[in-house]
Design an enzyme around this catalytic site. Structure first.
Site, PDB file in Angstrom:
ATOM      1  N   THR A  32      25.745 -22.856  16.553  1.00 37.73           N
ATOM      2  CA  THR A  32      25.679 -21.401  16.541  1.00 37.73           C
ATOM      3  C   THR A  32      25.170 -20.924  17.886  1.00 37.73           C
ATOM      4  OG1 THR A  32      24.978 -19.502  15.267  1.00 37.73           O
ATOM      5  CG2 THR A  32      23.306 -21.127  15.732  1.00 37.73           C
ATOM      6  N   GLY A  46      16.731 -14.351  13.885  1.00 35.75           N
ATOM      7  CA  GLY A  46      17.993 -15.063  14.005  1.00 35.75           C
ATOM      8  C   GLY A  46      17.696 -16.546  13.940  1.00 35.75           C
ATOM      9  N   SER A  85      23.831 -24.011  20.030  1.00 33.53           N
ATOM     10  CA  SER A  85      24.688 -24.782  20.926  1.00 33.53           C
ATOM     11  C   SER A  85      25.298 -23.970  22.051  1.00 33.53           C
ATOM     12  CB  SER A  85      25.760 -25.525  20.148  1.00 33.53           C
ATOM     13  OG  SER A  85      26.256 -24.749  19.112  1.00 33.53           O
TER      14      SER A  85
END
Length: 179
Positions: free
Chosen positions: A7, A51, A130
């Site tokens: 993500t 997040g 990533s």
């Protein structure tokens, strides 16, 4: 067992405003498992935005624990983050969780890791996942060369740049700002 992973989450504090966003892709091995995952959440009636990157189940466990810490420490985000990181490092169960979080309110932006770190990021840019290096690089350039943009516009553009480059990041973005 193959894990769901990958993500890009990006938070930016710029000109007195904070925005936090993420793409929507979940990947299993080399395959896109889902393209519209919501990795950004509002807590405390929208005053705090979070997040996450990593295992989804692990991230939700951390979100629940973070909410508990917020309640225990009178919604003091930094204190709650530090206490969560302490527990994460010490607790045998939590230590096995594979996730990271970015948390933000109107004044601060923090990265919480499973190694017990609570980081106030350089340049007021927090990136995990990533595609984080791509998004962070784009965000640094935008802050330097396009300071007229809002934090939300910078997050959107930097995540789109990351999605153009990183195979684990897509263009299905969710961007939130704390109330």
């Amino acid at each position: 067992m193959t894990k769901i992973r990958s993500t890009t989450v990006l938070g930016i504090y710029h000109n007195g405003e904070v925005a936090l966003g993420a793409d929507g892709q979940a990947t299993i091995d080399k395959y896109i498992a889902k393209s519209n995952v919501r990795k950004v959440r509002k807590l405390q009636d929208g005053k705090i935005v979070t997040g996450f990157a990593g295992s989804t189940a692990d991230a939700f466990t951390l979100l629940e624990r973070f909410e508990e810490k917020l309640a225990a420490y009178s919604n003091n985000m930094k204190r709650a983050a530090i206490e969560l990181a302490k527990d994460w490092r010490k607790d045998q169960y939590l230590r096995k969780l594979e996730a990271m979080m970015v948390v933000a309110n109107k004044e601060e932006l923090l990265i919480i890791s499973g190694t017990g770190d609570v980081l106030e990021p350089d340049h007021q840019i927090a990136a995990i996942g990533s595609g984080s290096t791509y998004a962070q690089s784009a965000a640094l350039a935008l802050k330097k060369h396009a300071p007229h943009l809002t934090a939300e516009e910078m997050v959107r553009e930097a995540l789109n740049i990351a999605a153009d480059i990183c195979i684990y990041t897509n263009h299905n973005l969710v961007i939130e700002k704390p109330n």
